[in-house]
Design a protein around this motif. Structure first.
Motif, PDB file in Angstrom:
ATOM      1  N   VAL A   1       2.203   1.519  -3.615  1.00 36.15           N
ATOM      2  CA  VAL A   1       1.185   2.015  -4.406  1.00 36.15           C
ATOM      3  C   VAL A   1       0.733   3.522  -4.145  1.00 36.15           C
ATOM      4  CG1 VAL A   1      -1.376   1.866  -5.080  1.00 36.15           C
ATOM      5  CG2 VAL A   1       0.060  -0.157  -4.721  1.00 36.15           C
ATOM      6  N   ARG A   2       0.597   4.011  -3.029  1.00 37.50           N
ATOM      7  CA  ARG A   2       0.445   5.436  -2.712  1.00 37.50           C
ATOM      8  C   ARG A   2       1.596   6.263  -3.454  1.00 37.50           C
ATOM      9  NH1 ARG A   2      -3.010   7.470   0.387  1.00 37.50           N
ATOM     10  NH2 ARG A   2      -4.451   6.318   1.848  1.00 37.50           N
TER      11      ARG A   2
ATOM     12  N   LYS B   1       0.711  -1.014  -0.057  1.00 39.14           N
ATOM     13  CA  LYS B   1       0.081   0.039   0.179  1.00 39.14           C
ATOM     14  C   LYS B   1       0.938   1.231   0.061  1.00 39.14           C
ATOM     15  CE  LYS B   1      -4.013   0.068   2.231  1.00 39.14           C
ATOM     16  NZ  LYS B   1      -4.987  -0.303   3.463  1.00 39.14           N
TER      17      LYS B   1
ATOM     18  N   ASP C   1      -6.310  -5.567  -1.448  1.00 40.11           N
ATOM     19  CA  ASP C   1      -5.859  -4.507  -0.597  1.00 40.11           C
ATOM     20  C   ASP C   1      -6.534  -3.184  -0.302  1.00 40.11           C
ATOM     21  OD1 ASP C   1      -3.189  -5.649  -0.142  1.00 40.11           O
ATOM     22  OD2 ASP C   1      -2.166  -4.712  -1.910  1.00 40.11           O
ATOM     23  N   ARG C   2      -7.351  -2.877  -1.484  1.00 33.95           N
ATOM     24  CA  ARG C   2      -8.138  -1.862  -1.505  1.00 33.95           C
ATOM     25  C   ARG C   2      -9.487  -1.910  -0.834  1.00 33.95           C
ATOM     26  NH1 ARG C   2      -7.054  -1.103  -6.808  1.00 33.95           N
ATOM     27  NH2 ARG C   2      -8.564  -2.589  -7.360  1.00 33.95           N
TER      28      ARG C   2
END
Lengths: 195, 195
Positions: free
Chosen positions: A106-107, A103, A168-169
């Motif tokens: 990705v962010r 995460k 994840d989302r």
DNA sequence: TAATGAAACTAACGGTTATTAGTCTATTTC
DNA sequence: GAAATAGACTAATAACCGTTAGTTTCATTA
């Protein structure tokens, strides 16, 4: 566990959840149990923590995919290939540390070229190259039909990566994603493996 | 083009590039060519702009994938299928507006459940369902071997989605990604289409 | 015992942020 | 022509941000 490590750990959690810009130095300090200025005894500043985290991500990549060690013994049957693949995915989906790292990447993937490159490695190249090696090995043993191993590795890993990112989302869908992944892998084996 | 629309447009650009937390109201105003307080004549606040953008993303999804209209005529040969697929991907990779929307969603996907759901639609469900319909139609005509259309749609679209996201992150690799995508689609057709 | 150094603290700084209040101007409407 | 409205402006505010300076505490070492 040293204070420095605790800072890195808590910061990773916060960055994964709220992003770099959405996390304040004070929040980090509070999680660690110290006051914000004390952080500066361990890091030069907020960005220094960020850089230490991306160093960690790079090190973790090398350690996970840098050698052939992690591949272990080659699967000797279709069922064993499927089982080991599912197990690997399941670990990756549910392990809290790995999830946070994903995460976080990705962010922050658009922050600069380095973040972009490491994110690509983690999300695409790492697992793909690993499976290319596995499939290549199994092809030599006649377990896979003759084909381009890298192309096959892409076919099998890409849908998995996408479902993992969905999990994840939307953590509610994690189990459902795992079922889709298993169905996909079985289908992949039916098509590309020998009988 | 109304001021409100200009605000939304410039904000999308900024959010795609620097994220919500990395963008200030003043930056937005400057890009639009007004002073920050004037924004409040059009939106209740920063978060209101964000919500208007996610409304746009949802509307865009409905308009793009909500009906069968966009599918157009079914391809009648392998080459036509490949050509139309490549064309669609190429458009999606290079169109600035679509790129911004994708980067915006990827950046803000963890903000709340709504953002998460819309991101999943844009990134996975939309194109997958569309290709499931196309493949299903072509299967009826005997162009594809008998199989689960949704599974095949996943196999063909997932690697594409991953390479597109890589191209977003590392624009230098856009062309290289397009080549990988073409190779992948050709391989997919060789395996799953009839002669 | 005295000195050193690491690592915590308090206090405070300058800068930025989103937002509000109140004002001016120009266009549209009656 | 008068009134009303939309939409720009200036000025100001309260909150928060990352960071620095300077001080204290305490364990280790000479």
């Amino acid at each position: 566990m040293t204070t420095r490590d605790r800072i890195l750990d808590e910061t990773l959690t916060l960055f994964a959840e709220n992003g770099y810009d959405g996390t304040s130095v004070e929040q980090i300090a509070e999680k660690v149990g110290i006051k914000a200025p004390s952080l500066y005894n361990h890091f030069k500043g907020k960005e220094d923590i960020l850089n230490a985290l991306i160093d960690m991500a790079e090190a973790r990549y090398e350690e996970s995919f840098g050698s052939d060690k992690h591949i272990g013994r080659l699967p000797e049957s279709k069922e064993e290939f499927i089982r080991s693949a599912i197990e690997r995915v399941s670990f990756t989906v549910y392990d809290p540390m790995i999830r946070k790292m994903r995460k976080f990447l990705v962010r922050e993937q658009f922050r600069n070229e380095r973040f972009a490159a490491i994110t690509t490695k983690h999300q695409m190249d790492g697992v793909r190259d690993m499976y290319a090696r596995i499939i290549n090995g199994m092809m030599s043993k006649g377990l896979f039909k003759e084909d381009d191993p890298e192309l096959l590795a892409t076919e099998v890993t890409a849908p998995v990566a996408l479902w993992v990112s969905k999990a994840d989302r939307q953590p509610d869908c994690a189990q459902e994603s795992m079922e889709c992944i298993e169905r996909h892998i079985r289908h992949f084996c039916d098509v590309y493996m020998t009988e």
